[in-house]
Design a protein around this motif. Structure first.
Motif, PDB file in Angstrom:
ATOM      1  N   UNK A  52       0.834  -1.148  -0.141  1.00  7.51           N
ATOM      2  CA  UNK A  52       0.103  -0.034   0.128  1.00  7.51           C
ATOM      3  C   UNK A  52       0.889   1.306   0.062  1.00  7.51           C
ATOM      4  N   UNK A  53       1.949   1.301   0.827  1.00 12.19           N
ATOM      5  CA  UNK A  53       2.869   2.444   0.906  1.00 12.19           C
ATOM      6  C   UNK A  53       3.637   2.735  -0.417  1.00 12.19           C
ATOM      7  N   UNK A  54       3.968   1.626  -1.096  1.00 13.73           N
ATOM      8  CA  UNK A  54       4.601   1.519  -2.370  1.00 13.73           C
ATOM      9  C   UNK A  54       3.655   1.968  -3.632  1.00 13.73           C
ATOM     10  N   UNK A  55       2.580   1.603  -3.492  1.00 16.62           N
ATOM     11  CA  UNK A  55       1.572   2.095  -4.248  1.00 16.62           C
ATOM     12  C   UNK A  55       1.315   3.687  -4.269  1.00 16.62           C
ATOM     13  N   UNK A  56       1.229   4.147  -2.862  1.00 13.47           N
ATOM     14  CA  UNK A  56       1.078   5.425  -2.728  1.00 13.47           C
ATOM     15  C   UNK A  56       2.451   6.310  -3.301  1.00 13.47           C
ATOM     16  N   UNK A  57       3.408   5.630  -2.970  1.00 14.25           N
ATOM     17  CA  UNK A  57       4.569   6.489  -3.549  1.00 14.25           C
ATOM     18  C   UNK A  57       4.766   6.434  -4.672  1.00 14.25           C
ATOM     19  N   UNK A  58       4.374   5.418  -5.563  1.00 15.03           N
ATOM     20  CA  UNK A  58       4.313   5.344  -7.033  1.00 15.03           C
ATOM     21  C   UNK A  58       3.226   6.506  -7.728  1.00 15.03           C
ATOM     22  N   UNK A  59       2.167   6.650  -7.002  1.00 17.46           N
ATOM     23  CA  UNK A  59       1.283   7.755  -7.290  1.00 17.46           C
ATOM     24  C   UNK A  59       1.933   9.048  -7.117  1.00 17.46           C
ATOM     25  N   UNK A  60       2.521   9.234  -6.096  1.00 14.34           N
ATOM     26  CA  UNK A  60       3.253  10.692  -5.770  1.00 14.34           C
ATOM     27  C   UNK A  60       4.578  11.075  -6.959  1.00 14.34           C
ATOM     28  N   UNK A  61       5.034   9.774  -7.267  1.00 11.95           N
ATOM     29  CA  UNK A  61       6.195   9.841  -8.302  1.00 11.95           C
ATOM     30  C   UNK A  61       5.586  10.366  -9.493  1.00 11.95           C
ATOM     31  N   UNK A  62       4.387   9.967  -9.934  1.00 11.58           N
ATOM     32  CA  UNK A  62       3.905  10.333 -11.012  1.00 11.58           C
ATOM     33  C   UNK A  62       3.601  11.842 -11.172  1.00 11.58           C
ATOM     34  N   UNK A  63       2.932  12.199  -9.943  1.00 14.75           N
ATOM     35  CA  UNK A  63       2.740  13.617  -9.774  1.00 14.75           C
ATOM     36  C   UNK A  63       3.981  14.469  -9.879  1.00 14.75           C
ATOM     37  N   UNK A  64       4.945  13.818  -9.299  1.00 15.52           N
ATOM     38  CA  UNK A  64       6.271  14.894  -9.182  1.00 15.52           C
ATOM     39  C   UNK A  64       6.686  14.848 -10.741  1.00 15.52           C
ATOM     40  N   UNK A  65       6.965  13.988 -11.637  1.00 11.59           N
ATOM     41  CA  UNK A  65       7.185  14.026 -12.882  1.00 11.59           C
ATOM     42  C   UNK A  65       6.357  15.019 -13.716  1.00 11.59           C
ATOM     43  N   UNK A  66       5.068  15.237 -13.388  1.00 13.02           N
ATOM     44  CA  UNK A  66       4.177  16.248 -13.897  1.00 13.02           C
ATOM     45  C   UNK A  66       4.472  17.549 -13.508  1.00 13.02           C
ATOM     46  N   UNK A  67       4.882  17.669 -12.156  1.00  8.06           N
ATOM     47  CA  UNK A  67       5.279  19.034 -11.571  1.00  8.06           C
ATOM     48  C   UNK A  67       6.270  18.762 -10.652  1.00  8.06           C
ATOM     49  N   UNK A  68       7.692  19.153 -11.096  1.00  6.53           N
ATOM     50  CA  UNK A  68       8.759  18.938 -10.585  1.00  6.53           C
ATOM     51  C   UNK A  68       8.800  19.659  -9.071  1.00  6.53           C
ATOM     52  N   UNK A  69       8.177  20.481  -9.054  1.00  8.67           N
ATOM     53  CA  UNK A  69       8.082  21.472  -7.511  1.00  8.67           C
ATOM     54  C   UNK A  69       7.212  20.757  -6.481  1.00  8.67           C
ATOM     55  N   UNK A  70       6.733  19.620  -6.907  1.00 12.03           N
ATOM     56  CA  UNK A  70       5.682  18.730  -5.948  1.00 12.03           C
ATOM     57  C   UNK A  70       6.652  18.131  -4.914  1.00 12.03           C
ATOM     58  N   UNK A  71       6.530  18.338  -3.575  1.00  7.74           N
ATOM     59  CA  UNK A  71       7.434  17.509  -2.676  1.00  7.74           C
ATOM     60  C   UNK A  71       6.644  16.283  -2.207  1.00  7.74           C
ATOM     61  N   UNK A  72       5.387  16.146  -2.689  1.00  7.97           N
ATOM     62  CA  UNK A  72       4.818  14.969  -1.996  1.00  7.97           C
ATOM     63  C   UNK A  72       5.466  13.553  -2.117  1.00  7.97           C
ATOM     64  N   UNK A  73       6.170  13.550  -3.309  1.00  3.90           N
ATOM     65  CA  UNK A  73       6.995  12.226  -3.196  1.00  3.90           C
ATOM     66  C   UNK A  73       7.972  11.870  -2.446  1.00  3.90           C
ATOM     67  N   UNK A  74       8.914  13.092  -2.124  1.00  7.01           N
ATOM     68  CA  UNK A  74       9.689  12.992  -1.084  1.00  7.01           C
ATOM     69  C   UNK A  74       9.124  12.682   0.201  1.00  7.01           C
ATOM     70  N   UNK A  75       8.205  13.329   0.580  1.00  5.09           N
ATOM     71  CA  UNK A  75       7.373  13.145   1.840  1.00  5.09           C
ATOM     72  C   UNK A  75       6.962  11.690   1.955  1.00  5.09           C
ATOM     73  N   UNK A  76       6.257  11.100   0.801  1.00  2.00           N
ATOM     74  CA  UNK A  76       6.081   9.844   0.841  1.00  2.00           C
ATOM     75  C   UNK A  76       7.038   8.659   0.887  1.00  2.00           C
ATOM     76  N   UNK A  77       8.026   9.223   0.367  1.00  2.00           N
ATOM     77  CA  UNK A  77       9.271   8.154   0.350  1.00  2.00           C
ATOM     78  C   UNK A  77       9.877   8.116   1.708  1.00  2.00           C
ATOM     79  N   UNK A  78       9.907   9.178   2.338  1.00  2.00           N
ATOM     80  CA  UNK A  78      10.251   9.399   3.847  1.00  2.00           C
ATOM     81  C   UNK A  78       9.673   8.343   4.718  1.00  2.00           C
ATOM     82  N   UNK A  79       8.138   8.732   4.430  1.00  2.00           N
ATOM     83  CA  UNK A  79       7.181   8.077   5.300  1.00  2.00           C
ATOM     84  C   UNK A  79       7.214   6.412   4.982  1.00  2.00           C
ATOM     85  N   UNK A  80       7.551   6.232   3.622  1.00  2.00           N
ATOM     86  CA  UNK A  80       7.648   4.601   3.475  1.00  2.00           C
ATOM     87  C   UNK A  80       8.852   4.059   4.138  1.00  2.00           C
ATOM     88  N   UNK A  81      10.043   4.752   4.043  1.00  2.00           N
ATOM     89  CA  UNK A  81      11.242   4.325   4.877  1.00  2.00           C
ATOM     90  C   UNK A  81      11.052   4.208   6.259  1.00  2.00           C
TER      91      UNK A  81
END
Length: 165
Positions: A52-81
């Motif tokens: 579930x965490x990896x799925x959420x991380x992948x979702x935020x990765x897609x968002x960050x590719x669309x908008x490089x200023x989106x920090x949600x991916x970094x936040x999601x990755x830190x939460x996953x770890x």
């Protein structure tokens, strides 16, 4: 050289790599702790939580590719770890309880966990597993007063239920 590793899956299947078996072949207690750790992951539903965490991380990765200023991916990755390291700490302690309840002696549990220090599985801050030193520290902190209670008859002497080779 075979890896010292083991894993569990959502289907309650445990895989133990030959490197771990070769290392622990003459130490039933250490092997019981390793198996208990993986059983704890299964019992506690860690694989499903991880997916579930990896799925959420992948979702935020897609968002960050669309908008490089989106920090949600970094936040999601830190939460996953953070969550995955927490699962490892929990599986260490719960796995010890399972091994004790099965009659294994964990008086050398710190030594068993210290085996992890001799293998290069821990990479750096981005690892999903805590460093071996932190795992040992957490294990000692969480089990200091509880190991004797969990075993029912104490852990400092070998269990009479177990046959020694």
């Amino acid at each position: 050289k075979a890896d010292f590793n083991a894993s569990s899956s959502e289907t309650n299947c445990i895989t133990i790599y030959t490197g771990a078996l070769d290392t622990l072949i003459n130490n039933d207690d250490a092997l019981a702790l390793l198996i208990g750790h993986e059983l704890a992951h299964s019992i506690l539903g860690h694989s499903a939580r991880q997916h579930a965490l990896i799925s959420k991380l992948n979702y935020f990765l897609k968002l960050s590719l669309l908008n490089p200023r989106n920090v949600s991916y970094v936040t999601a990755k830190n939460k996953l770890l953070y969550e995955m390291r927490k699962m490892e700490y929990t599986a260490d302690v719960e796995g010890a309880k399972l091994a004790l309840k099965a009659g294994y002696d964990l008086s050398d549990a710190k030594e068993t966990l210290n085996i992890l220090n001799t293998f290069g599985n821990y990479i750096d801050w981005s690892s999903t597993h805590p460093s071996p030193e932190k795992r040992i520290e957490n294990f000692e902190e969480k089990t200091k007063k509880d190991l004797t209670r969990w075993s029912g008859c104490g852990i400092m002497s070998k269990s009479p239920l177990r046959r020694r080779h």
